[in-house]
Scaffold this active site. Sequence first.
Site, PDB file in Angstrom:
ATOM      1  N   LYS A   1      59.865  64.578  66.549  1.00 20.16           N
ATOM      2  CA  LYS A   1      60.339  63.591  65.499  1.00 20.16           C
ATOM      3  C   LYS A   1      59.015  63.157  64.943  1.00 20.16           C
ATOM      4  O   LYS A   1      58.205  62.336  65.450  1.00 20.16           O
ATOM      5  CB  LYS A   1      61.062  62.562  65.974  1.00 20.16           C
ATOM      6  CG  LYS A   1      61.621  61.510  65.030  1.00 20.16           C
ATOM      7  CD  LYS A   1      62.643  60.363  65.719  1.00 20.16           C
ATOM      8  CE  LYS A   1      63.040  59.317  64.914  1.00 20.16           C
ATOM      9  NZ  LYS A   1      63.954  58.137  65.589  1.00 20.16           N
TER      10      LYS A   1
ATOM     11  N   LYS B   1      63.191  66.654  63.756  1.00 24.33           N
ATOM     12  CA  LYS B   1      63.553  65.625  62.733  1.00 24.33           C
ATOM     13  C   LYS B   1      62.176  65.354  62.022  1.00 24.33           C
ATOM     14  O   LYS B   1      61.058  64.836  62.772  1.00 24.33           O
ATOM     15  CB  LYS B   1      64.339  64.577  63.303  1.00 24.33           C
ATOM     16  CG  LYS B   1      64.839  63.727  62.252  1.00 24.33           C
ATOM     17  CD  LYS B   1      65.429  62.241  63.175  1.00 24.33           C
ATOM     18  CE  LYS B   1      65.863  61.310  62.335  1.00 24.33           C
ATOM     19  NZ  LYS B   1      66.553  60.006  62.649  1.00 24.33           N
TER      20      LYS B   1
END
Length: 328
Positions: free
Chosen positions: A199, A251
């Site tokens: 992320k 992500k």
Amino acid sequence: MSGGFPEVRPRRLRSSAAVRRLVAETTLEPRQLILPMFIREGAREPIAIKSMPGVVQHTRDTARKAIAEAAQLGLGGVMLFGVPAVKDEVGSGALDPDGILNVAIRDAVSEVGDELLVMSDLCLDEFTSHGHCGVLDSSGRVDNDATLAIYAEMGVAQASAGAHVVGPSGMMDGQVGVVRTALDAAGYLDTVILAYAVKYASAFFGPFREAVDSSLQGDRKTYQQDNANARDALREVDLDVAEGADIVMVKPALAYLDIIRQVRDHVNVPVAAYNISGEYAMVEAAAANGWIDRDAAVLETLTSIRRAGADTILTYWAADAVHLLNRR
């Protein structure tokens, strides 16, 4: 060349929609799509998210209807985010059995049972008054280990509410291991962990902060990843898999297609990718201005993420994409 003509003609396999379908290398199917949803505590009607046209903060009732529709469409699941009425320094609403996220999980499971995977975001940022993904120490830095203790409780609370899948997303070191240990100790051996393993600290998260009414002060660069680094992503993935992650996620998606491919080639567990709010907003804004064909851009975007190697995509277009695929 033979007789003045090409001997090999790749265009033959592009000559009609039927032949293109036949030889398509990448599939995009409803089961591969997960719909992220926001449920606002106390809301009496859906609240539009201005930076994400078509996306709303749901009431409990409208969330149930959208979840039922997701099951009917054959989606892979829904990922639930709670938007509480009250926040505090330690995000206590995340542990409250009657807090909005845990209530929304129970609503979802009562609506669809096992017909659709009910997934829950396991993070404190929606619940903290400072907007960070963990509790703060006396110097104002996110306290990794104190946060882990809360994540463990949060995982059990979500599993107790009925979540089939929990998604630790705070990028705390060791988060998957403590959640897995807590779930197993509480008897939730079959609860799946979808780890936000990779992320990045991204500029494309902007609209999401409106979606969850974020109170963030500062940034998250001390715990989310630096966008200049790729090797670091594989290190994070290896740690999460070793700690018990069942699925790993990258992500954002579009600015990190290369990372999705590297992760897919590196591990033997399923790989998810999150097509995030800023990616959604860019396409919707360009389409609203008449600059692009919105429907074609949606399917092209999602196909690119699948082609990069994602087995599953979290996307705000999940339901729309099914309708678009059915009209092809």
